[in-house]
Design a protein around this motif. Sequence first.
Motif, PDB file in Angstrom:
ATOM      1  N   TRP A  23      50.217  12.183  10.313  1.00 34.15           N
ATOM      2  CA  TRP A  23      49.126  12.330   9.350  1.00 34.15           C
ATOM      3  C   TRP A  23      49.666  12.601   7.942  1.00 34.15           C
ATOM      4  N   LEU A  24      50.754  13.368   7.870  1.00 32.06           N
ATOM      5  CA  LEU A  24      51.368  13.673   6.576  1.00 32.06           C
ATOM      6  C   LEU A  24      52.210  12.517   6.045  1.00 32.06           C
ATOM      7  N   GLY A  25      52.511  11.552   6.893  1.00 31.66           N
ATOM      8  CA  GLY A  25      53.341  10.422   6.464  1.00 31.66           C
ATOM      9  C   GLY A  25      54.815  10.760   6.403  1.00 31.66           C
ATOM     10  N   LEU A  26      55.265  11.703   7.239  1.00 28.16           N
ATOM     11  CA  LEU A  26      56.663  12.107   7.225  1.00 28.16           C
ATOM     12  C   LEU A  26      57.545  11.004   7.794  1.00 28.16           C
ATOM     13  N   VAL A  27      58.705  10.836   7.175  1.00 28.88           N
ATOM     14  CA  VAL A  27      59.673   9.824   7.595  1.00 28.88           C
ATOM     15  C   VAL A  27      60.968  10.540   7.977  1.00 28.88           C
ATOM     16  N   VAL A  28      61.411  10.335   9.214  1.00 29.07           N
ATOM     17  CA  VAL A  28      62.671  10.925   9.668  1.00 29.07           C
ATOM     18  C   VAL A  28      63.808  10.040   9.173  1.00 29.07           C
ATOM     19  N   GLU A  29      64.596  10.590   8.272  1.00 23.13           N
ATOM     20  CA  GLU A  29      65.718   9.862   7.688  1.00 23.13           C
ATOM     21  C   GLU A  29      66.998  10.067   8.492  1.00 23.13           C
ATOM     22  N   ARG A  30      67.130  11.262   9.073  1.00 21.23           N
ATOM     23  CA  ARG A  30      68.329  11.585   9.852  1.00 21.23           C
ATOM     24  C   ARG A  30      67.944  12.540  10.962  1.00 21.23           C
ATOM     25  N   MET A  40      58.793  12.669   2.499  1.00 23.72           N
ATOM     26  CA  MET A  40      57.380  12.296   2.387  1.00 23.72           C
ATOM     27  C   MET A  40      57.032  12.084   0.924  1.00 23.72           C
ATOM     28  N   VAL A  41      56.018  11.266   0.690  1.00 26.84           N
ATOM     29  CA  VAL A  41      55.473  11.066  -0.644  1.00 26.84           C
ATOM     30  C   VAL A  41      54.231  11.944  -0.752  1.00 26.84           C
ATOM     31  N   VAL A  42      54.158  12.732  -1.811  1.00 31.04           N
ATOM     32  CA  VAL A  42      53.008  13.606  -2.033  1.00 31.04           C
ATOM     33  C   VAL A  42      51.797  12.759  -2.417  1.00 31.04           C
ATOM     34  N   ILE A  52      48.650  20.723  -7.952  1.00 32.01           N
ATOM     35  CA  ILE A  52      50.043  20.676  -7.520  1.00 32.01           C
ATOM     36  C   ILE A  52      50.093  20.671  -5.988  1.00 32.01           C
ATOM     37  N   THR A  53      51.231  20.285  -5.443  1.00 33.74           N
ATOM     38  CA  THR A  53      51.373  20.197  -4.000  1.00 33.74           C
ATOM     39  C   THR A  53      51.095  21.545  -3.354  1.00 33.74           C
ATOM     40  N   HIS A  54      50.218  21.535  -2.367  1.00 42.16           N
ATOM     41  CA  HIS A  54      49.864  22.753  -1.636  1.00 42.16           C
ATOM     42  C   HIS A  54      51.104  23.291  -0.927  1.00 42.16           C
ATOM     43  N   GLY A  55      51.313  24.589  -1.017  1.00 36.11           N
ATOM     44  CA  GLY A  55      52.485  25.203  -0.387  1.00 36.11           C
ATOM     45  C   GLY A  55      52.555  24.955   1.111  1.00 36.11           C
ATOM     46  N   GLY A  56      51.405  24.881   1.762  1.00 35.03           N
ATOM     47  CA  GLY A  56      51.381  24.621   3.196  1.00 35.03           C
ATOM     48  C   GLY A  56      51.930  23.252   3.545  1.00 35.03           C
ATOM     49  N   ILE A  57      51.766  22.303   2.641  1.00 37.37           N
ATOM     50  CA  ILE A  57      52.300  20.954   2.861  1.00 37.37           C
ATOM     51  C   ILE A  57      53.822  20.975   2.749  1.00 37.37           C
TER      52      ILE A  57
END
Length: 138
Positions: A23-30, A40-42, A52-57
């Motif tokens: 859901w967050l669009g996280l990408v595992v690079e390693r 991830m892209v905000v 600004i980016t929420h601290g929880g994110i």
Amino acid sequence: MTDAATEPALNREMMQRDRAAAWLGLVVERDDPGHAVVSMVVREEMTNGFGITHGGIVFALADTAFAISCNEDERVTVAAGADIAFLKSTVPGQTLTATAVRRTRSGRTGLYDVSVVDERGEAVAEFRGRSISTNRTF
């Protein structure tokens, strides 16, 4: 992104079921034992009332890198606790990258540091996670 053929099977399985990361669009690079890189892209919907980016994110990004790095074998390993220091705010469109590194692992517990940086390599947050391995297996 790590090639699926060389990525540890345990973490691939864990991440395939991780709905929050998707859901967050996280990408595992390693994805290596004791070491993980996730980016991830905000997006606009990830901001707080100040734009600004929420601290929880940011925490969720760091926590995911921590989870990947501490699940090194067939035992399910979870967070026993974690702390984060927010160092710089970010805004939509920026790319954040979390790099997790094992500091120590002894018995059922471990200690991991995660650095979160922006696309320029500037420090955004520092996270320290404490892990505990359970009796459950994958």
